[in-house]
Design a protein around this motif. Structure first.
Motif, PDB file in Angstrom:
ATOM      1  N   SER A 180     -12.479  12.469 -20.671  1.00  0.00           N
ATOM      2  CA  SER A 180     -13.835  12.856 -20.254  1.00  0.00           C
ATOM      3  C   SER A 180     -14.015  12.692 -18.745  1.00  0.00           C
ATOM      4  CB  SER A 180     -14.884  12.003 -20.975  1.00  0.00           C
ATOM      5  OG  SER A 180     -14.740  12.127 -22.367  1.00  0.00           O
ATOM      6  N   SER A 255     -23.576  10.659 -34.265  1.00  0.00           N
ATOM      7  CA  SER A 255     -22.777   9.581 -33.682  1.00  0.00           C
ATOM      8  C   SER A 255     -23.388   9.186 -32.346  1.00  0.00           C
ATOM      9  CB  SER A 255     -21.338  10.064 -33.515  1.00  0.00           C
ATOM     10  OG  SER A 255     -20.522   9.026 -33.053  1.00  0.00           O
ATOM     11  N   TYR A 256     -22.674   8.412 -31.571  1.00  0.00           N
ATOM     12  CA  TYR A 256     -23.201   8.056 -30.256  1.00  0.00           C
ATOM     13  C   TYR A 256     -22.111   8.048 -29.197  1.00  0.00           C
ATOM     14  CZ  TYR A 256     -24.945   5.636 -26.264  1.00  0.00           C
ATOM     15  OH  TYR A 256     -25.280   5.339 -24.961  1.00  0.00           O
ATOM     16  N   PHE A 257     -22.318   8.789 -28.132  1.00  0.00           N
ATOM     17  CA  PHE A 257     -21.540   8.672 -26.899  1.00  0.00           C
ATOM     18  C   PHE A 257     -22.551   8.720 -25.762  1.00  0.00           C
ATOM     19  CE2 PHE A 257     -18.726  10.905 -29.916  1.00  0.00           C
ATOM     20  CZ  PHE A 257     -17.653  10.040 -29.938  1.00  0.00           C
ATOM     21  N   THR A 260     -23.099  12.347 -24.189  1.00  0.00           N
ATOM     22  CA  THR A 260     -23.579  13.509 -24.954  1.00  0.00           C
ATOM     23  C   THR A 260     -24.861  13.138 -25.693  1.00  0.00           C
ATOM     24  OG1 THR A 260     -21.972  12.867 -26.648  1.00  0.00           O
ATOM     25  CG2 THR A 260     -21.406  14.767 -25.315  1.00  0.00           C
ATOM     26  N   GLU A 261     -25.730  14.116 -25.820  1.00  0.00           N
ATOM     27  CA  GLU A 261     -26.999  13.872 -26.516  1.00  0.00           C
ATOM     28  C   GLU A 261     -27.522  15.182 -27.075  1.00  0.00           C
ATOM     29  OE1 GLU A 261     -28.407  11.047 -27.298  1.00  0.00           O
ATOM     30  OE2 GLU A 261     -29.988  12.167 -28.302  1.00  0.00           O
ATOM     31  N   SER A 263     -25.007  13.377 -30.037  1.00  0.00           N
ATOM     32  CA  SER A 263     -23.559  13.182 -30.185  1.00  0.00           C
ATOM     33  C   SER A 263     -23.188  13.337 -31.654  1.00  0.00           C
ATOM     34  CB  SER A 263     -23.168  11.775 -29.747  1.00  0.00           C
ATOM     35  OG  SER A 263     -23.479  11.565 -28.392  1.00  0.00           O
ATOM     36  N   GLY A 291     -14.644  13.530 -31.566  1.00  0.00           N
ATOM     37  CA  GLY A 291     -16.010  13.241 -31.149  1.00  0.00           C
ATOM     38  C   GLY A 291     -16.496  14.355 -30.233  1.00  0.00           C
ATOM     39  N   GLY A 293     -20.399  16.580 -28.634  1.00  0.00           N
ATOM     40  CA  GLY A 293     -21.848  16.573 -28.492  1.00  0.00           C
ATOM     41  C   GLY A 293     -22.319  17.536 -27.419  1.00  0.00           C
ATOM     42  N   ASN A 296     -24.977  15.360 -22.030  1.00  0.00           N
ATOM     43  CA  ASN A 296     -26.203  14.657 -21.645  1.00  0.00           C
ATOM     44  C   ASN A 296     -26.725  15.207 -20.300  1.00  0.00           C
ATOM     45  OD1 ASN A 296     -28.070  12.647 -20.776  1.00  0.00           O
ATOM     46  ND2 ASN A 296     -27.079  11.184 -22.184  1.00  0.00           N
TER      47      ASN A 296
END
Ligand code: PHE
Length: 348
Positions: A180, A255-257, A260-261, A263, A291, A293, A296
């Motif tokens: 990333s 999910s959560y990263f 990303t929003e 995610s 993963g 998303g 963000n």
């Protein structure tokens, strides 16, 4: 003084000597050549030496003497020629015998090198995504904290830093924990539309049957006007069908990263059992592969991209994980040990 009968006696004994020796001594063409020399060489040859005795022969016998010696020489030449022919034939026979090839013998197997499974998977993924219009960006394995974390909306003290145990080289520099980091470099230097994949090695202090301190990821990033989660799902659907088979579908789970929003965690329908449930998918019918998303807005802004005008999606997948699923490998170490017994079974 010599007379002819004495000479004839000498000639006969030389002939007898030639016959005897040629049979027993001359076993090969080289011996025969040496022997021939010992009788016929113009300087040392025994027959040639007879001519030197001409001086001692009475005048009226000289002609007959010369004739007798010449006849003996002719005979010897012919005799050696015959024997030489036989010896050479014999030598050739022996050579053919020793060089005989058994054409019915099974051929020796030629060992042929192969691409490493990770390289094969990487090439396949690059093929698939470049086929969809992505270009390839390769980042660096050493990054600074800003690119690997801060610009990806993971400032110091952010709890998400604990998700990835990092190898720090200094307070500022580290071995990238995720491809990333490449997103930021690309977004800093390129104006949208952006459509890249970024494959490479990443490092985390993590070590068990499915994790290795060094592994490979491939990042995907698309930034343009009007990009939504649907575009992500569509692209990933196309991707999984090509890599795991036409019937494969995807499922997104929340999910959560930090970068990303929203995610998502992306699962593929199990290509082993078709979704019924088996050992590979642990009875669920689904296998987690990556993963992803929607980028963000803060990350876009960090890179100077107008987040009102542009939006994007990103995904990150592990190449070892894909290779393990594809080739049925249950321990990630098998991909790094270079055991030929394992590698030989993986031939794509
Ligand atoms: N970088 C994340 C990881 O290594 C994967 C990811 C990439 C998630 C891009 C979302 C978007 O776990």
């Amino acid at each position: 003084m010599k007379d002819l009968s004495e000479l004839q006696g000498q000639i006969d004994s030389i002939k007898a000597e030639i016959r005897e020796k040629a049979e027993s001594v001359a076993r090969n063409s080289k011996d025969l050549y040496e022997m021939r020399k010992s009788f016929l060489d113009s300087k040392q040859g025994k027959l040639s030496a007879l001519m030197k005795e001409m001086a001692q022969v009475p005048g009226d016998q000289k002609a007959s003497f010369g004739k007798a010696v010449n006849e003996a020489k002719q005979w010897a030449l012919g005799f050696f020629e015959d024997i030489d022919k036989k010896v050479r034939e014999q030598e050739l026979k022996l050579r053919y015998e020793s060089e005989k090839i058994d054409i019915s013998m099974p051929a020796k197997k030629k060992e042929c090198g192969n691409l490493h499974p990770i390289t094969t998977v990487r090439n396949q993924l690059i093929d698939i995504f470049t086929g969809m219009g992505f270009s390839v960006y390769e980042g660096t394995e050493i990054e600074n904290d800003f690119y690997n974390f801060t610009a990806l909306n993971t400032p110091q003290d952010h709890p998400a830093r604990d998700m990835q145990d990092t190898f720090y080289l200094s307070p500022e520099f580290l071995l990238r924990t995720q491809t990333s980091a490449g997103q930021i470099h690309v977004m800093e230097s390129t104006k949208p539309p952006i459509k890249i994949v970024s494959p490479g090695k990443v490092f985390r202090s993590d070590d068990d049957a499915t994790h290795s301190p060094m592994f490979s990821q491939m990042e995907g990033l698309v930034v343009d006007e009007g990009i939504t989660l649907c575009d992500l799902k569509g692209s990933l659907d196309m991707f999984v069908k090509q890599i795991f088979g036409e019937q494969t579908t995807t499922r997104l789970r929340p999910s959560y990263f930090p970068f990303t929003e929203p995610s998502v965690e992306v699962d593929v329908s199990c290509f082993e059992c078709g979704g019924k449930g088996c050992k590979l998918c642990k009875g669920t019918g689904w296998i987690e592969v990556l993963g992803a998303g929607v980028v963000n807005k803060k990350v876009l802004e960090n890179c100077g991209i107008d987040s009102e005008k542009y939006s994007g999606f990103a995904f990150g997948l592990g190449l070892e994980r894909i290779a393990m699923l594809k080739y049925g490998i249950n321990n990630i170490k098998m991909l790094f040990e270079s055991d030929l017994r394992v590698l030989e079974q993986i031939d794509d």
